[in-house]
Design a protein around this motif. Structure first.
Motif, short mmCIF file in Angstrom:
data_model
loop_
_atom_site.label_atom_id
_atom_site.label_comp_id
_atom_site.label_asym_id
_atom_site.label_seq_id
_atom_site.Cartn_x
_atom_site.Cartn_y
_atom_site.Cartn_z
N LEU A 59 120.61 110.93 156.96
CA LEU A 59 119.50 112.06 157.65
C LEU A 59 120.61 112.99 158.45
O LEU A 59 120.21 114.04 158.55
CB LEU A 59 118.81 111.33 158.49
CG LEU A 59 117.48 110.82 158.04
CD1 LEU A 59 116.77 109.68 158.86
CD2 LEU A 59 116.60 111.42 157.20
N ALA A 60 121.56 112.68 159.01
CA ALA A 60 122.84 113.20 159.77
C ALA A 60 123.35 114.14 158.82
O ALA A 60 124.21 115.15 159.15
CB ALA A 60 123.43 112.47 160.44
N GLU A 61 123.65 114.21 157.41
CA GLU A 61 124.43 114.95 156.57
C GLU A 61 123.98 116.13 156.55
O GLU A 61 124.86 117.28 156.46
CB GLU A 61 124.28 114.33 155.27
CG GLU A 61 124.93 113.00 154.78
CD GLU A 61 124.55 112.43 153.45
OE1 GLU A 61 124.10 113.23 152.51
OE2 GLU A 61 125.25 111.50 153.11
N ARG A 62 122.85 116.47 156.83
CA ARG A 62 122.28 118.17 156.66
C ARG A 62 120.85 118.08 157.38
O ARG A 62 120.18 117.20 157.59
CB ARG A 62 122.23 118.72 155.55
CG ARG A 62 121.06 117.90 154.52
CD ARG A 62 120.94 118.65 153.08
NE ARG A 62 122.41 118.94 152.47
CZ ARG A 62 122.36 119.05 151.13
NH1 ARG A 62 121.55 119.16 150.41
NH2 ARG A 62 123.51 119.14 150.64
N ALA A 63 120.27 119.32 157.56
CA ALA A 63 119.02 119.57 157.96
C ALA A 63 118.17 119.53 156.98
O ALA A 63 118.09 120.43 156.19
CB ALA A 63 118.97 120.85 158.63
N TRP A 64 117.48 118.37 156.72
CA TRP A 64 116.48 118.26 155.58
C TRP A 64 115.11 118.89 155.81
O TRP A 64 114.74 119.06 156.99
CB TRP A 64 116.18 116.82 155.37
CG TRP A 64 117.48 116.12 154.91
CD1 TRP A 64 118.28 115.23 155.71
CD2 TRP A 64 118.04 115.90 154.00
NE1 TRP A 64 119.34 114.67 155.17
CE2 TRP A 64 119.37 115.08 153.90
CE3 TRP A 64 117.90 116.69 152.43
CZ2 TRP A 64 120.19 114.81 152.78
CZ3 TRP A 64 118.53 116.20 151.44
CH2 TRP A 64 119.78 115.27 151.55
N ASP A 65 114.70 119.53 154.84
CA ASP A 65 113.49 120.36 154.70
C ASP A 65 112.52 119.42 154.50
O ASP A 65 111.34 119.45 155.15
CB ASP A 65 113.57 121.72 153.99
CG ASP A 65 114.44 122.74 154.16
OD1 ASP A 65 114.20 123.31 155.54
OD2 ASP A 65 115.38 122.89 153.32
N LEU A 89 112.58 106.71 161.89
CA LEU A 89 113.94 106.94 161.84
C LEU A 89 114.08 108.62 161.51
O LEU A 89 114.87 109.30 162.05
CB LEU A 89 114.88 106.10 160.87
CG LEU A 89 115.12 105.01 161.44
CD1 LEU A 89 115.73 103.83 160.08
CD2 LEU A 89 116.18 104.88 162.50
N ILE A 90 113.26 108.73 160.47
CA ILE A 90 113.07 110.44 159.95
C ILE A 90 112.65 111.18 161.37
O ILE A 90 113.36 112.23 161.62
CB ILE A 90 112.28 110.46 158.76
CG1 ILE A 90 112.54 109.80 157.64
CG2 ILE A 90 111.92 111.89 158.67
CD1 ILE A 90 111.60 109.50 156.58
#
Length: 116
Positions: A59-65, A89-90
């Motif tokens: 989740l920290a890798e990028r800003a997920w849409d 967590l999300i």
């Protein structure tokens, strides 16, 4: 370019599951999303102590849409507390992401597209 993360249980660890068939469905489905211009990532989780750090790190890798939670995580009643943990967590680590749910390994793209 929108980004979509699919979180699912690793079908290779499920007894009686045709893991190759499930993995092929997931690959085909994620390819459909990429054809529509989305960046995709699939994380197949074991049910062990590495699961939570794996989710948080991903989740920290990028800003997920959109984060799609697979049916293997949310359907079995015995995994209810695990499902709750994944959702929270999300919420905590990707609050900007829509949360979507698939009904099978082959319709995660449809679930994600509802929120893109």
């Amino acid at each position: 370019m929108p980004s979509v993360l699919l979180l699912g249980l690793d079908p290779r660890l499920a007894p009686g599951m045709d893991a190759d068939a499930v993995l092929a469905l997931i690959d085909t489905d994620m390819a459909r999303l990429r054809e529509h211009g989305a960046n995709t990532s699939t994380v197949l989780l074991p049910l062990d102590e590495s699961t939570e750090p794996t989710i948080v790190g991903t989740l920290a890798e990028r800003a997920w849409d959109v984060v799609v939670i697979g049916g293997g995580i949310r359907k079995p009643e015995q995994l209810l507390t695990f499902f709750e943990k994944v959702v929270n967590l999300i919420r905590q680590h990707a609050p900007q992401a829509a949360i979507a749910f698939n009904t099978s390994p082959g319709d995660s793209s449809e679930a994600a597209q509802r929120w893109l």
